[in-house]
Scaffold this motif. Sequence first.
Motif, PDB file in Angstrom:
ATOM      1  N   ALA A  59       0.807  -1.221   0.000  1.00 46.16           N
ATOM      2  CA  ALA A  59       0.000   0.000   0.000  1.00 46.16           C
ATOM      3  C   ALA A  59       0.839   1.270   0.000  1.00 46.16           C
ATOM      4  N   LEU A  60       2.095   1.165   0.433  1.00 48.17           N
ATOM      5  CA  LEU A  60       2.946   2.354   0.547  1.00 48.17           C
ATOM      6  C   LEU A  60       4.212   2.195  -0.293  1.00 48.17           C
ATOM      7  N   PRO A  61       4.764   3.283  -0.776  1.00 51.16           N
ATOM      8  CA  PRO A  61       6.009   3.217  -1.554  1.00 51.16           C
ATOM      9  C   PRO A  61       7.246   3.131  -0.665  1.00 51.16           C
ATOM     10  N   VAL A  62       7.220   2.170   0.254  1.00 48.81           N
ATOM     11  CA  VAL A  62       8.323   1.997   1.205  1.00 48.81           C
ATOM     12  C   VAL A  62       8.736   0.531   1.167  1.00 48.81           C
ATOM     13  N   PRO A  63      10.035   0.228   1.111  1.00 47.70           N
ATOM     14  CA  PRO A  63      10.492  -1.168   1.059  1.00 47.70           C
ATOM     15  C   PRO A  63      10.044  -1.962   2.285  1.00 47.70           C
ATOM     16  N   PHE A  64       9.845  -3.256   2.059  1.00 43.68           N
ATOM     17  CA  PHE A  64       9.431  -4.143   3.149  1.00 43.68           C
ATOM     18  C   PHE A  64      10.404  -4.086   4.317  1.00 43.68           C
ATOM     19  N   GLY A  65      11.711  -4.130   4.030  1.00 41.94           N
ATOM     20  CA  GLY A  65      12.703  -4.166   5.094  1.00 41.94           C
ATOM     21  C   GLY A  65      12.589  -2.993   6.044  1.00 41.94           C
ATOM     22  N   VAL A  66      12.365  -1.808   5.503  1.00 38.87           N
ATOM     23  CA  VAL A  66      12.221  -0.608   6.335  1.00 38.87           C
ATOM     24  C   VAL A  66      10.961  -0.710   7.191  1.00 38.87           C
ATOM     25  N   LEU A  67       9.862  -1.107   6.566  1.00 34.75           N
ATOM     26  CA  LEU A  67       8.606  -1.225   7.293  1.00 34.75           C
ATOM     27  C   LEU A  67       8.677  -2.285   8.382  1.00 34.75           C
TER      28      LEU A  67
END
Length: 208
Positions: A59-67
């Motif tokens: 849903a967000l333009p953020v990498p999985f690792g960061v999230l």
Amino acid sequence: MTAVTDDRSPATAPPHTRAEDVAGVLVGTWLASFGLFLLHSTSAVTGGTAGLALLLSYALPVPFGVLFVVVNLPFSALAVRARGWAFTLRSLVAVLAVSLLAPLHATAMPQLTVSPVYAVLFGDLAAGLGILVLFRHRASLGGFGVLALLLQERRGWRAGYVQMALDVAVVVASLAVVPLPVAALSAAGAVVLNLVLSMNHRPGRYRA
């Protein structure tokens, strides 16, 4: 020939050495990150903070690792209070390792094509085995795993069943992001993951 059995209880069994703990954390995070890579390749989710991070990454333009790291941060205080600094630091190392290894699998296998059913079921099986290894070496992937272990030790509830209940909420929430067939497949995979834990990590049999 009579089989030799080890009747020592978990409380009297010798602890793992430091080298064994390091190796265990490496193996556990490698298995878990590979499982999550397979899930991500089919846009599926699973339970726990890993599943929540996967859901947010769609849903967000953020990498999985960061999230994955961000989602686990609020649980760190609970881990320190419930399990102490040693467990918390091992778990933080495991979370960071999974966050770094997840994109590595994608780089190593850029053309991988896997059936969605196989990817989800085997992905959750691999992730479950990885989490189990981490439990056995006094670590976890944070988040729901910390809460599940705490309730297992204080209430006698099996960690796998506790985490399964929490996972339902994550899978249901995925309906807002992924199609119904993918959500249903994700639910089946989450059951596989938690059955691995419930059958192999029981109170009185092996304490993390």
